[in-house]
Motif scaffolding. Structure first.
Motif, PDB file in Angstrom:
ATOM      1  N   ALA A   1      -4.531 -11.882  -8.730  1.00  0.00           N
ATOM      2  CA  ALA A   1      -3.770 -11.174  -9.759  1.00  0.00           C
ATOM      3  C   ALA A   1      -4.741 -10.590 -10.773  1.00  0.00           C
ATOM      4  CB  ALA A   1      -2.795 -12.127 -10.449  1.00  0.00           C
ATOM      5  N   VAL A   2      -4.377  -9.441 -11.325  1.00  0.00           N
ATOM      6  CA  VAL A   2      -5.176  -8.796 -12.369  1.00  0.00           C
ATOM      7  C   VAL A   2      -4.236  -8.276 -13.448  1.00  0.00           C
ATOM      8  CG1 VAL A   2      -7.114  -8.112 -10.886  1.00  0.00           C
ATOM      9  CG2 VAL A   2      -5.189  -6.579 -11.164  1.00  0.00           C
ATOM     10  N   GLN A   3      -4.719  -8.278 -14.673  1.00  0.00           N
ATOM     11  CA  GLN A   3      -3.939  -7.710 -15.761  1.00  0.00           C
ATOM     12  C   GLN A   3      -4.177  -6.206 -15.752  1.00  0.00           C
ATOM     13  OE1 GLN A   3      -4.444  -9.651 -19.509  1.00  0.00           O
ATOM     14  NE2 GLN A   3      -2.855  -8.437 -20.498  1.00  0.00           N
ATOM     15  N   THR A   4      -3.085  -5.447 -15.645  1.00  0.00           N
ATOM     16  CA  THR A   4      -3.194  -3.994 -15.527  1.00  0.00           C
ATOM     17  C   THR A   4      -2.581  -3.266 -16.714  1.00  0.00           C
ATOM     18  OG1 THR A   4      -1.227  -4.070 -14.115  1.00  0.00           O
ATOM     19  CG2 THR A   4      -3.372  -3.949 -13.008  1.00  0.00           C
ATOM     20  N   GLY A   5      -2.195  -3.987 -17.725  1.00  0.00           N
ATOM     21  CA  GLY A   5      -1.647  -3.416 -18.950  1.00  0.00           C
ATOM     22  C   GLY A   5      -1.486  -4.523 -19.962  1.00  0.00           C
ATOM     23  N   PRO A   6      -1.080  -4.199 -21.175  1.00  0.00           N
ATOM     24  CA  PRO A   6      -0.951  -5.235 -22.207  1.00  0.00           C
ATOM     25  C   PRO A   6       0.001  -6.363 -21.815  1.00  0.00           C
ATOM     26  CG  PRO A   6      -0.574  -3.037 -23.130  1.00  0.00           C
ATOM     27  CD  PRO A   6      -0.733  -2.868 -21.657  1.00  0.00           C
ATOM     28  N   ALA A   7       1.046  -6.024 -21.052  1.00  0.00           N
ATOM     29  CA  ALA A   7       2.016  -7.034 -20.637  1.00  0.00           C
ATOM     30  C   ALA A   7       2.284  -6.965 -19.136  1.00  0.00           C
ATOM     31  CB  ALA A   7       3.327  -6.832 -21.401  1.00  0.00           C
ATOM     32  N   GLU A   8       1.382  -6.326 -18.378  1.00  0.00           N
ATOM     33  CA  GLU A   8       1.586  -6.143 -16.944  1.00  0.00           C
ATOM     34  C   GLU A   8       0.530  -6.885 -16.131  1.00  0.00           C
ATOM     35  OE1 GLU A   8       3.910  -3.951 -19.065  1.00  0.00           O
ATOM     36  OE2 GLU A   8       1.859  -3.248 -19.087  1.00  0.00           O
ATOM     37  N   ILE A   9       1.002  -7.501 -15.063  1.00  0.00           N
ATOM     38  CA  ILE A   9       0.142  -8.230 -14.132  1.00  0.00           C
ATOM     39  C   ILE A   9       0.437  -7.678 -12.742  1.00  0.00           C
ATOM     40  CG2 ILE A   9      -0.401 -10.483 -13.130  1.00  0.00           C
ATOM     41  CD1 ILE A   9       1.473 -10.374 -16.371  1.00  0.00           C
ATOM     42  N   THR A  10      -0.602  -7.302 -12.024  1.00  0.00           N
ATOM     43  CA  THR A  10      -0.430  -6.833 -10.654  1.00  0.00           C
ATOM     44  C   THR A  10      -0.954  -7.905  -9.718  1.00  0.00           C
ATOM     45  OG1 THR A  10      -0.661  -4.523 -11.290  1.00  0.00           O
ATOM     46  CG2 THR A  10      -1.060  -5.061  -8.973  1.00  0.00           C
ATOM     47  N   VAL A  11      -0.115  -8.289  -8.769  1.00  0.00           N
ATOM     48  CA  VAL A  11      -0.516  -9.241  -7.731  1.00  0.00           C
ATOM     49  C   VAL A  11      -0.821  -8.419  -6.491  1.00  0.00           C
ATOM     50  CG1 VAL A  11       0.119 -11.274  -6.393  1.00  0.00           C
ATOM     51  CG2 VAL A  11       0.931 -11.039  -8.755  1.00  0.00           C
ATOM     52  N   ILE A  12      -2.037  -8.577  -6.002  1.00  0.00           N
ATOM     53  CA  ILE A  12      -2.546  -7.783  -4.882  1.00  0.00           C
ATOM     54  C   ILE A  12      -1.844  -8.176  -3.581  1.00  0.00           C
ATOM     55  CG2 ILE A  12      -4.655  -7.113  -3.633  1.00  0.00           C
ATOM     56  CD1 ILE A  12      -4.566  -6.381  -6.689  1.00  0.00           C
ATOM     57  N   HIS A  13      -1.582  -7.178  -2.747  1.00  0.00           N
ATOM     58  CA  HIS A  13      -0.894  -7.401  -1.469  1.00  0.00           C
ATOM     59  C   HIS A  13      -1.682  -8.337  -0.553  1.00  0.00           C
ATOM     60  CE1 HIS A  13      -0.136  -6.378   2.810  1.00  0.00           C
ATOM     61  NE2 HIS A  13       1.109  -6.510   2.402  1.00  0.00           N
ATOM     62  N   GLU A  14      -0.959  -9.216   0.101  1.00  0.00           N
ATOM     63  CA  GLU A  14      -1.504 -10.050   1.169  1.00  0.00           C
ATOM     64  C   GLU A  14      -0.477 -10.117   2.278  1.00  0.00           C
ATOM     65  OE1 GLU A  14      -3.148 -13.896   0.424  1.00  0.00           O
ATOM     66  OE2 GLU A  14      -4.089 -13.261  -1.439  1.00  0.00           O
ATOM     67  N   VAL A  15      -0.952 -10.102   3.509  1.00  0.00           N
ATOM     68  CA  VAL A  15      -0.036 -10.186   4.645  1.00  0.00           C
ATOM     69  C   VAL A  15       0.551 -11.592   4.730  1.00  0.00           C
ATOM     70  CG1 VAL A  15      -1.168  -8.361   5.967  1.00  0.00           C
ATOM     71  CG2 VAL A  15      -1.903 -10.723   6.265  1.00  0.00           C
ATOM     72  N   ARG A  16       1.720 -11.666   5.330  1.00  0.00           N
ATOM     73  CA  ARG A  16       2.428 -12.933   5.562  1.00  0.00           C
ATOM     74  C   ARG A  16       2.731 -13.698   4.276  1.00  0.00           C
ATOM     75  NH1 ARG A  16      -1.380 -13.129  10.071  1.00  0.00           N
ATOM     76  NH2 ARG A  16      -0.217 -12.695  11.964  1.00  0.00           N
TER      77      ARG A  16
END
Length: 126
Positions: free
Chosen positions: A26-41
């Protein structure tokens, strides 16, 4: 020629990646946004776990902090999921159904995301 050497230094810095307790990134992509990177399965609840774990351990937010999904459904192939702490940025109809007390707005507390959805994933070998 010298400009090509300096180009990487002029590019925006990427957010530091965080490995959640379920192994997802996971990475913080904005002041209140978190992006969880895609993983298969991986299922949707695995993404909620990683976002909740990030909010608790990296951002230091209390367990009753509400977490919404900001990415519209359905998620495209290879796309991660963006989550938000800002109700105004929540994707319509993309949250989780929750039984019991609490708002019925698709959000869940980060303590539920971590406590209910985080599990150790045993690697799958083909």
């Amino acid at each position: 020629m010298r400009l090509m050497f300096l180009a990487p230094l002029l590019m925006p810095m990427t957010a530091e990646a965080f490995t959640a307790r379920n192994g997802m990134t996971a990475v913080q992509t904005g002041p209140a946004e978190i992006t969880v990177i895609h993983e298969v399965r991986r299922g949707d609840t695995d993404y909620w776990c990683a976002a909740g774990d990030f909010v608790q351990r990296v951002m230091g937010a209390p367990g009753n902090t509400r977490l919404w999904r900001a990415s519209q459904k359905p998620r495209g192939a290879g796309d991660g999921i963006v989550f938000t702490l800002d109700k105004g940025k929540a994707a319509e109809g993309a949250g989780l159904s929750q039984f019991g007390s609490g708002p019925r707005d698709g959000s869940i507390p980060v303590s539920m995301a971590v406590g209910s959805f985080c599990r150790v994933i045993v690697p799958y070998f083909d």
